[in-house]
Enzyme design. Structure first.
Site, PDB file in Angstrom:
ATOM      1  N   HIS A  13      -5.847   3.297  -4.620  1.00  0.00           N
ATOM      2  CA  HIS A  13      -5.844   2.957  -2.895  1.00  0.00           C
ATOM      3  C   HIS A  13      -6.540   4.672  -3.063  1.00  0.00           C
ATOM      4  O   HIS A  13      -5.981   5.126  -1.535  1.00  0.00           O
ATOM      5  CB  HIS A  13      -4.324   2.873  -2.523  1.00  0.00           C
ATOM      6  N   HIS A  54       3.472  -2.299   2.631  1.00  0.00           N
ATOM      7  CA  HIS A  54       3.676  -1.033   2.370  1.00  0.00           C
ATOM      8  C   HIS A  54       5.144  -0.582   1.976  1.00  0.00           C
ATOM      9  O   HIS A  54       5.771  -1.496   2.158  1.00  0.00           O
ATOM     10  CB  HIS A  54       3.867   0.128   3.990  1.00  0.00           C
ATOM     11  N   HIS A 109      -5.880   8.970   0.316  1.00  0.00           N
ATOM     12  CA  HIS A 109      -5.440   8.403   1.531  1.00  0.00           C
ATOM     13  C   HIS A 109      -6.257   9.488   2.512  1.00  0.00           C
ATOM     14  O   HIS A 109      -6.328   8.927   3.272  1.00  0.00           O
ATOM     15  CB  HIS A 109      -4.614   8.493   1.934  1.00  0.00           C
ATOM     16  N   ASP A 111       0.637  -1.244  -0.155  1.00  0.00           N
ATOM     17  CA  ASP A 111      -0.004  -0.603  -0.196  1.00  0.00           C
ATOM     18  C   ASP A 111       0.791   1.589  -0.038  1.00  0.00           C
ATOM     19  O   ASP A 111       1.864   1.563   0.293  1.00  0.00           O
ATOM     20  CB  ASP A 111      -1.472  -0.032   0.744  1.00  0.00           C
ATOM     21  N   ASP A 112       0.092   2.584  -0.276  1.00  0.00           N
ATOM     22  CA  ASP A 112       0.953   3.697  -0.032  1.00  0.00           C
ATOM     23  C   ASP A 112       1.898   4.235  -0.924  1.00  0.00           C
ATOM     24  O   ASP A 112       2.157   5.416  -1.312  1.00  0.00           O
ATOM     25  CB  ASP A 112       1.218   3.860   1.476  1.00  0.00           C
TER      26      ASP A 112
END
Length: 227
Positions: free
Chosen positions: A94, A188, A98, A43-44
């Site tokens: 994603h 991540h 965020h 993620d991210d």
């Protein structure tokens, strides 16, 4: 992890498991357990520090993974997005920047989806169909909006807690002790991915030694990753 954090996590987990049971075709937590297969997900990202390191490790280990990229980061690091896609990894959404999706109105949520989708399309020529909500923040209303826009939501069945555990040894030991067939593993690859980068080679080695194979989320779930 404090007792308060643990209690909050357990409450979230129970809620998303119930939501997934109610929506088995559109909200996924893990995959089938008949085979010793796993999904590594990140993620991210993208960024220009940890994401390239993750890609290098995966290439060396001949492992394909799934990356849930942010739209704003993707616009900033277009070459990394293209490199990820060209290496055979799957790219999902994603969101754009965020947010907590359950705090967004339907128009705001739709904008998060479309802006990210357009960013991806401009870079790789594909529009994702998989979305991981930031923080795992999802409810029936959010899921309904995602479905209307042609998306399936993908959470995770095994959190490495790489954002919470500071040493790679802790992460490797935790994953090795708690992994099960069909797990979708959360890691991540942005600024919060330094611990994952350090732990990743040992995680892959340990899981391979235990007889696990690796696949992308769409392969495990039997769904289409792009529009």
């Amino acid at each position: 992890m404090t007792e308060k954090t643990l209690a909050r996590w357990q409450e979230w987990r129970q809620a998303v498991e119930l939501l997934s049971m109610q929506n088995p075709d559109t909200l996924f937590i893990g995959g089938p357990s008949e085979k010793k297969a796993l999904c590594l997900t990140f993620d991210d990202g993208p960024d220009n520090r940890n994401t390239p390191k993750v890609l290098d490790i995966l290439q060396k280990e001949q492992v394909r993974a799934t990356f849930f990229f942010l739209g704003n980061n993707s616009e900033q690091y277009r070459k990394i997005v293209k490199q990820t896609y060209d290496a055979g990894h799957v790219i999902g959404s994603h969101s754009f920047d965020h947010p907590y999706l359950t705090k967004k109105t339907e128009p705001q949520l739709t904008e998060q989806v479309h802006k990210t989708e357009q960013s991806m399309f401009e870079i790789i020529g594909k529009r994702p169909t998989l979305l991981r909500p930031p923080y795992g923040d999802i409810n029936a209303s959010v899921l309904n909006v995602l479905n209307k826009n042609g998306y399936k939501a993908v959470l995770w069945s095994l959190d490495t807690f790489d954002w919470n555990q500071k040493t790679s040894t802790e992460i490797v030991d935790y994953v090795s002790s708690n992994v099960h067939p069909g797990d979708i593993i959360l890691m991540h690859s942005a600024d919060n991915g330094s611990a994952s980068v350090k732990a990743l080679p040992a995680i892959i080695a340990a899981l391979k030694h235990a007889g696990y194979s690796f696949c992308t989320v769409d392969e495990m779930l039997g769904i289409t990753p792009y529009h």
